[in-house]
Enzyme design. Sequence first.
Site, mmCIF file in Angstrom:
data_model
loop_
_atom_site.group_PDB
_atom_site.id
_atom_site.type_symbol
_atom_site.label_atom_id
_atom_site.label_comp_id
_atom_site.label_asym_id
_atom_site.label_seq_id
_atom_site.Cartn_x
_atom_site.Cartn_y
_atom_site.Cartn_z
ATOM 1 N N ARG A 96 0.942 -1.342 -0.165
ATOM 2 C CA ARG A 96 -0.306 0.116 0.094
ATOM 3 C C ARG A 96 0.694 1.331 -0.476
ATOM 4 O O ARG A 96 1.573 1.368 1.373
ATOM 5 C CB ARG A 96 -1.139 0.090 1.426
ATOM 6 C CG ARG A 96 -1.582 1.022 1.412
ATOM 7 C CD ARG A 96 -2.734 1.206 2.094
ATOM 8 N NE ARG A 96 -3.954 -0.158 1.660
ATOM 9 C CZ ARG A 96 -5.105 -0.427 2.259
ATOM 10 N NH1 ARG A 96 -5.471 0.849 3.558
ATOM 11 N NH2 ARG A 96 -5.750 -1.288 2.238
ATOM 12 N N LYS B 234 2.138 -7.854 4.803
ATOM 13 C CA LYS B 234 1.565 -6.569 4.467
ATOM 14 C C LYS B 234 2.662 -5.552 4.472
ATOM 15 O O LYS B 234 3.911 -5.645 5.323
ATOM 16 C CB LYS B 234 0.397 -5.988 4.892
ATOM 17 C CG LYS B 234 0.109 -4.464 4.127
ATOM 18 C CD LYS B 234 -1.178 -6.006 3.404
ATOM 19 C CE LYS B 234 -1.976 -4.750 2.334
ATOM 20 N NZ LYS B 234 -3.748 -5.137 1.484
ATOM 21 N N ASP C 222 -2.271 -3.347 -4.226
ATOM 22 C CA ASP C 222 -2.822 -2.487 -3.471
ATOM 23 C C ASP C 222 -2.687 -1.245 -3.344
ATOM 24 O O ASP C 222 -2.448 -0.775 -4.463
ATOM 25 C CB ASP C 222 -2.168 -2.496 -1.531
ATOM 26 C CG ASP C 222 -3.720 -3.029 -0.472
ATOM 27 O OD1 ASP C 222 -4.278 -3.659 -0.355
ATOM 28 O OD2 ASP C 222 -3.582 -1.459 -0.088
ATOM 29 N N THR D 151 -12.548 -11.643 -7.637
ATOM 30 C CA THR D 151 -13.412 -11.313 -6.332
ATOM 31 C C THR D 151 -15.117 -10.983 -6.378
ATOM 32 O O THR D 151 -16.013 -11.700 -5.993
ATOM 33 C CB THR D 151 -13.750 -9.547 -5.643
ATOM 34 O OG1 THR D 151 -11.761 -10.054 -5.995
ATOM 35 C CG2 THR D 151 -13.918 -9.025 -4.471
ATOM 36 N N GLY E 176 -21.288 1.170 -6.123
ATOM 37 C CA GLY E 176 -19.329 1.712 -6.952
ATOM 38 C C GLY E 176 -19.479 0.205 -7.841
ATOM 39 O O GLY E 176 -19.730 -1.094 -7.595
ATOM 40 N N ALA F 73 -18.292 -6.557 -1.305
ATOM 41 C CA ALA F 73 -16.972 -6.662 -1.549
ATOM 42 C C ALA F 73 -15.819 -6.003 -0.735
ATOM 43 O O ALA F 73 -15.006 -5.949 -0.263
ATOM 44 C CB ALA F 73 -16.454 -6.599 -3.158
ATOM 45 N N ALA F 74 -16.532 -4.514 -0.638
ATOM 46 C CA ALA F 74 -15.603 -3.638 0.387
ATOM 47 C C ALA F 74 -14.986 -3.652 1.558
ATOM 48 O O ALA F 74 -16.115 -4.839 2.194
ATOM 49 C CB ALA F 74 -16.656 -2.320 0.306
ATOM 50 N N ASN F 75 -14.491 -3.674 1.740
ATOM 51 C CA ASN F 75 -13.430 -4.208 3.238
ATOM 52 C C ASN F 75 -13.519 -3.624 4.053
ATOM 53 O O ASN F 75 -14.078 -2.313 3.660
ATOM 54 C CB ASN F 75 -11.695 -3.524 2.789
ATOM 55 C CG ASN F 75 -10.971 -4.760 2.139
ATOM 56 O OD1 ASN F 75 -11.208 -6.494 2.329
ATOM 57 N ND2 ASN F 75 -10.183 -4.687 0.979
HETATM 58 P P1 NAI Z 1 -12.774 0.522 -7.808
HETATM 59 O O1 NAI Z 1 -11.953 1.660 -7.910
HETATM 60 O O2 NAI Z 1 -12.407 -0.680 -8.846
HETATM 61 O O3 NAI Z 1 -14.020 0.425 -7.600
HETATM 62 C C1 NAI Z 1 -14.486 1.056 -6.806
HETATM 63 C C2 NAI Z 1 -15.876 2.381 -7.246
HETATM 64 O O4 NAI Z 1 -16.499 2.650 -6.183
HETATM 65 C C3 NAI Z 1 -15.485 3.483 -8.461
HETATM 66 O O5 NAI Z 1 -16.492 3.724 -9.851
HETATM 67 C C4 NAI Z 1 -16.288 4.483 -7.777
HETATM 68 O O6 NAI Z 1 -16.177 4.988 -8.455
HETATM 69 C C5 NAI Z 1 -17.230 4.123 -6.046
HETATM 70 N N1 NAI Z 1 -16.878 4.767 -5.665
HETATM 71 C C6 NAI Z 1 -16.288 6.015 -4.120
HETATM 72 N N2 NAI Z 1 -16.936 6.297 -4.010
HETATM 73 C C7 NAI Z 1 -17.896 6.453 -3.835
HETATM 74 C C8 NAI Z 1 -19.121 6.488 -3.335
HETATM 75 N N3 NAI Z 1 -18.923 6.724 -2.415
HETATM 76 N N4 NAI Z 1 -20.418 6.148 -3.865
HETATM 77 C C9 NAI Z 1 -20.573 5.588 -4.396
HETATM 78 N N5 NAI Z 1 -19.572 4.827 -5.251
HETATM 79 C C10 NAI Z 1 -18.601 5.474 -5.732
HETATM 80 O O7 NAI Z 1 -12.586 -0.502 -6.559
HETATM 81 P P2 NAI Z 1 -12.482 -2.266 -6.567
HETATM 82 O O8 NAI Z 1 -11.567 -3.379 -6.811
HETATM 83 O O9 NAI Z 1 -14.183 -2.262 -7.481
HETATM 84 O O10 NAI Z 1 -12.903 -2.709 -5.072
HETATM 85 C C11 NAI Z 1 -14.605 -1.941 -4.666
HETATM 86 C C12 NAI Z 1 -13.825 -2.526 -3.011
HETATM 87 O O11 NAI Z 1 -13.863 -4.196 -2.820
HETATM 88 C C13 NAI Z 1 -13.248 -1.596 -2.158
HETATM 89 O O12 NAI Z 1 -13.022 -1.644 -0.547
HETATM 90 C C14 NAI Z 1 -11.989 -2.937 -2.162
HETATM 91 O O13 NAI Z 1 -10.837 -2.298 -0.913
HETATM 92 C C15 NAI Z 1 -12.623 -4.144 -2.045
HETATM 93 N N6 NAI Z 1 -11.871 -5.044 -2.597
HETATM 94 C C16 NAI Z 1 -11.632 -5.377 -3.662
HETATM 95 C C17 NAI Z 1 -10.914 -6.694 -4.485
HETATM 96 C C18 NAI Z 1 -10.501 -6.679 -5.655
HETATM 97 O O14 NAI Z 1 -10.192 -7.721 -6.173
HETATM 98 N N7 NAI Z 1 -10.865 -5.759 -6.793
HETATM 99 C C19 NAI Z 1 -10.542 -7.746 -3.385
HETATM 100 C C20 NAI Z 1 -11.367 -7.276 -2.475
HETATM 101 C C21 NAI Z 1 -11.810 -5.922 -1.812
#
Ligand code: NAI
Length: 350
Positions: A45, A81, A115, A148, A176, A255-257
Amino acid sequence: MSPQPDHPPAGDFEQVEVVTDRASGMQAVLAIHDTRMGPAFGGIRRRAYASLEEATRDVLQLAAAMTWKCAMAGLPAGGGKMVLLDHEGLDRPAAYRCIGTFVASLGGRFSTGPDVGTTDADLREVCSRTRHCANPDAAGPGDLGRATALGVFHALLATAQRAGIELVGATVLVQGLGTVGAPLARMCREADARLLLADVDGARAQALAAGLGAQVVDPARVLATPCDVLVPCALGGLVDTAAAGSLPVRAVCGAANNLLASAEAGRVLHDRGIPVAPDFVANAGALIAGCLHQLNGTRVGDDRITAIGRTVDAVLGESSRTGRPPGEVALAWARSRVAALPHRPYVGAK
Ligand code: NAI
C-alpha cells in the site's frame, strides 16, 4: 465487522521491519503477522502517511487481517503487508525496486502484489528484483476483479437464501461499479435480479445501467433506498451504528473491506435479523486466485472460488444458532484455525 482488532500489539507478529533507502527517499514498513499456515501474502500500500507510527499501525492491522482472510479461505498461506510512505521527492520506481530487493531477501516468506496506490508499473519494478511478487505481465492468475465478483456473488446467493430471498425478481442495490461492482452487477442481472446501481461517477452508473436495463440511484441515497440486498462495492465504513438501525434492506453482502464501520453496527443488524456476509470471507476471490497461482503456477477453477458461498452459509448458520453476529463468528473461526497449528513459522528457501 472488521476482521482485525484495533491496533494489534506488535508483539503478536512474527516480523515487523522498517526498510529505508536514502537515495530514493524510500521508507517502508513490512509486517509478517503469521506464517504457520504458509508463506505470508499481502500487497504493497502506498499512502502519504502522517508519520511512521501511523504507517506502522496501518500495516499491523492490514497484515493481521490477511491472516484471518487466508484462514477462512482455506489457503496454505498467512498474513503480511507492506506500506510505502509516499512523499514529495520519492523516486517511485527506485523505491519499488528497493522493495523488490528486500522482498527477495526474505526468500519466499513474504509474497507481495498490488494494493491501494500500487500500480502495474510499480509491480514491474518489484518484479525486476524478485519472483515473489504478482507479475502483471506474466500469464497470471486471470481477471482478479472477476474472481472477487464471483466469490461475492456466491456469498450473496447464500446470504439471500438465509434471509428468505429468492434472487429472481429481488431488488439488489450495487454501490460502487468498478473492478468488482460492474461484473458483480452483471452476474446479478443474469440471475434475473432487479438492479439498482449507484456510483459517484454518474456517467459510469448510467452506462452500465443502460446496458443491463437497471435503474440508477443517487449515491447519496444508498442507505435510504429500500432493497432486498445491499451490495457495497465502494469504500469501507458504509454502515455505521446509526445507519444499521434504520437500513431498509433484508440482507447485506459486498466486496468493500470493512463495510461495517464497527462491530456495534454488526450487532445492530444482527438483532434486526438482517444477515451480513463477513466481507473478509466474501471478497477473498482475488486472494484465492492470486495466492494459488503464485504457489502452484496454475489458475484456479471457478469451483475453488464459488466455495466461498458454502463458507458464508456455514458462518450464517452458526450465527443463527449461537446468536452471535456473523462477523464475530468468522473472526473466531479464523483465529481458532490459526491457534490450532503448532508455532512453527514458515521458512522460505533463499
Ligand atoms: P474500484 O476503485 O475499481 O471501484 C470502486 C468504485 O466505487 C468506483 O467506480 C468509484 O467511483 C465508486 N465509488 C467510490 N466512492 C463511492 C461512493 N461513496 N458511492 C458510490 N460509489 C463510489 O475498486 P474495486 O477494486 O472494485 O474494489 C471495491 C471494493 O472492494 C474496495 O473496498 C476494495 O477494497 C474491495 N476489494 C476489492 C478486491 C478486488 O479484487 N479488486 C478484492 C477485495 C476487496
